[in-house]
Design an enzyme around this catalytic site. Structure first.
Site, PDB file in Angstrom:
ATOM      1  CG  ASN A 215     -27.962  18.096  71.876  1.00  0.00           C
ATOM      2  OD1 ASN A 215     -28.854  18.643  72.533  1.00  0.00           O
ATOM      3  ND2 ASN A 215     -28.089  17.845  70.585  1.00  0.00           N
ATOM      4  CG  PHE A 216     -29.338  14.982  74.360  1.00  0.00           C
ATOM      5  CD1 PHE A 216     -30.643  15.094  73.899  1.00  0.00           C
ATOM      6  CD2 PHE A 216     -28.366  14.536  73.481  1.00  0.00           C
ATOM      7  CE1 PHE A 216     -30.975  14.745  72.591  1.00  0.00           C
ATOM      8  CE2 PHE A 216     -28.678  14.189  72.175  1.00  0.00           C
ATOM      9  CZ  PHE A 216     -29.990  14.294  71.729  1.00  0.00           C
ATOM     10  CG  LEU A 217     -28.330  21.264  80.434  1.00  0.00           C
ATOM     11  CD1 LEU A 217     -27.601  20.620  81.601  1.00  0.00           C
ATOM     12  CD2 LEU A 217     -27.878  22.718  80.269  1.00  0.00           C
ATOM     13  CB  CYS A 218     -32.251  16.856  80.481  1.00  0.00           C
ATOM     14  SG  CYS A 218     -33.973  16.626  80.946  1.00  0.00           S
ATOM     15  CB  THR A 251     -28.038  25.199  69.637  1.00  0.00           C
ATOM     16  OG1 THR A 251     -28.459  23.851  69.847  1.00  0.00           O
ATOM     17  CG2 THR A 251     -27.172  25.269  68.407  1.00  0.00           C
ATOM     18  CG  LEU A 495     -28.448  15.867  65.827  1.00  0.00           C
ATOM     19  CD1 LEU A 495     -27.975  14.471  66.172  1.00  0.00           C
ATOM     20  CD2 LEU A 495     -29.228  15.871  64.517  1.00  0.00           C
TER      21      LEU A 495
END
Ligand SMILES: CC(C)(COP(=O)(O)OP(=O)(O)OC[C@H]1O[C@@H](n2cnc3c(N)ncnc32)[C@H](O)[C@@H]1OP(=O)(O)O)[C@@H](O)C(=O)NCCC(=O)NCCS
Length: 495
Positions: A215-218, A251, A495
């Site tokens: 998650n939180f690929l940015c 996701t 999330l």
């Protein structure tokens, strides 16, 4: 609500239905589908009306719904995914072939052969491992995400994960510092990109697998389109392999090779007027503001008997109930007791941390058995450049379970969920949320429309890394609408 804006959401559901895949759209159906799917409508907006309708009619419904058939980023075939075609993920054309497959890893990894060092970064940047137990580093990640993370297509809203949310999401049981990966500018030390993972276990059909939830690929807006995302993805993969974890779940709103399932976002207005003012909701033709407000009005008291906030003493009962409930889904999370405690119990007293998760249980007064539970979490969005409002308070439906699911009586289950979820809406409204979001996963198709959730333009695609399994239903049919016959697929909330 064709008006909704959402997380990671754009295209849509891969239909398992072979007949649907061969079907072509009639002009009327094409029009209806566009009305139901503003994301597609936007993508076709550049074409003149007749051409757009003609293009739509020629498309396979299943392709249309996966977003593979239309414009821009969704139009790519496998060959144009320069990075993803090198990765152990199923190709688009493998999905059908895998239909009878029990499923399993795509590639066997020998940890001995995994590089002990990261790939080099472009000149001027270096790898960092974030220490999120340090307030300054948590703050740095918060800054990066708050200004550069997911926005809707029209750049009106951007996710605003709170620091307590990040703490909760990234320091779950078993978390590893090495999986909180950052990239810093060498000179300024500024954090300019990040990707993260946490360990957990999934059940995919009958198989139990250890995975990393990514998650939180940015990436900082100024560093976009420089092929940094593949480097980040490869680096976290390397760090997972080194720990002996060879599969992952993630996701995205964009279509990548190849969704194992796709769910649609639904939104239930709690403060319709605010949603209207900030451009999240539209005024439907022929309606009035007053009518919309009264349509979305909720009672002030809940109706489930013996409903109360979940406490530490409920952990075992909720764990047992939720495990039984989740096993009904093809793709579900195998929670440990520790995870239940972490993810579901809000511990008051952490004065400096704001509440992230709200969980409620219904306890039978005679047997003291926990018969039902539900939860939702708080994920705000920044309202970009609005004169009156700067923040949208959004509650997301999280995990829930009910004994009624095991009676085999679908009508009873539906009735029970209508009551429980209406209570969730009431409680979220009380907690000052503006809107309540839910996907078409779990048993949600049983209540979404009746409880006045509106269809969003966001789609959430689920992916497994280095794992192949037949497509899993996402709760929507080939019209991309919630369908009770398409339930039983996705049981994981990311999330
Ligand atoms: C998503 C994001 C990291 C991609 O970075 P970028 O600079 O646009 O793209 P890059 O040039 O670095 O890399 C492009 C590659 O990454 C892939 N990619 C893009 N978004 C992706 C995603 N969300 N997940 C996985 N891969 C993704 C592309 O498909 C492309 O690979 P391909 O050649 O195989 O098609 C960046 O746009 C961003 O930070 N966006 C805001 C936050 C966000 O959307 N995060 C993802 C949440 S799921």
């Amino acid at each position: 609500m064709p008006e909704s804006k959402d997380k990671k959401g754009k295209a849509a559901q891969a239909s398992n239905d072979e007949d649907a895949a061969k079907q072509k759209l009639t002009p009327k159906a094409a029009e209806a589908l566009l009305e139901n799917n503003p994301a597609l409508k936007n993508e076709l907006a550049g074409l003149d009306k007749d051409k757009a309708a003609e293009a739509l009619r020629k498309m396979d419904i299943s392709e249309l719904l996966t977003g593979l058939a239309v414009g821009g980023k969704n139009q790519k075939d496998m060959a144009s995914y320069k990075f993803w075609q090198t990765q152990p993920v199923p190709r688009f054309d493998e999905a059908a072939a895998a239909a009878n497959d029990v499923g399993g890893p795509i590639k066997m990894i020998d940890p001995e052969k995994v590089s002990k060092t990261p790939d080099p970064l472009i000149e001027g940047f270096e790898w960092a491992t974030l220490d999120l137990t340090k307030e300054e580093e948590l703050q740095e990640l918060w800054d990066l995400l708050t200004y550069h993370y997911v926005e809707d297509d029209n750049a009106m809203f951007r996710f605003r994960y709170s620091k307590s949310f990040l703490h909760w999401a990234l320091m779950a049981p078993g978390w590893k510092k090495e999986w909180h990966v950052g990239v810093r500018a060498t000179k300024s030390r500024k954090l300019v990109a990040a990707i993260s993972g946490i360990p957990t276990e999934l059940r995919v059909r009958e198989q139990k697998i250890k995975v990393t939830e990514i998650n939180f690929l940015c990436i900082h807006k100024k560093l976009r389109s420089k092929r940094l995302a593949p480097v980040l993805i490869k680096e976290i993969t390397r760090r997972c392999y080194l720990e002996g974890i060879f599969q992952a779940i993630y996701t995205a709103g964009v279509v990548l090779p190849t969704p194992v399932s796709s769910c649609r976002y639904y939104h239930r207005p709690l403060d319709w007027l605010k949603l209207y003012e900030v451009g999240f909701s539209h005024l439907p033709k022929g309606s009035t503001k007053a009518r919309q407000i009264s349509k979305n009005h909720l009672p002030s008291v809940t109706s489930t008997p013996n409903l109360r906030p979940m406490e530490v003493k409920d952990i075992d009962a909720v764990h047992e109930l939720l495990e039984r409930y989740l096993k009904r889904f093809d793709l579900n999370q195998a929670f440990s007791r520790e995870e239940i405690e972490h993810w579901l119990v809000h511990k008051g007293g952490e004065a400096d941390r704001e509440q992230v998760v709200w969980s409620y249980v219904a306890e039978d007064p005679e047997t003291h058995k926990i018969t039902d539970f539900f939860s939702f979490y708080n994920l705000e969005s920044t309202i970009i450049q609005h004169p009156k409002h700067d923040c949208l308070r959004v509650a997301y439906l999280y995990y829930y379970a009910t004994e009624t699911a095991f009676t085999g009586d679908m009508k009873a289950l539906k009735e029970r969920l209508l009551m429980l979820m209406n209570d969730a809406l009431i409680l979220a409204k009380k907690a000052r949320f503006d809107v309540f979001n839910a996907l078409t996963l779990h048993d949600n198709p049983l209540f979404l429309e009746q409880l006045k959730f509106g269809a969003g333009d966001g789609q959430l695609h689920y992916y497994l890394y280095n794992y192949r399994t037949a497509p899993i239903p996402g709760g929507v049919n080939d019209k991309n609408l919630p369908d009770e016959k398409k339930m039983g697929g996705v049981g994981v909330v990311m999330l």
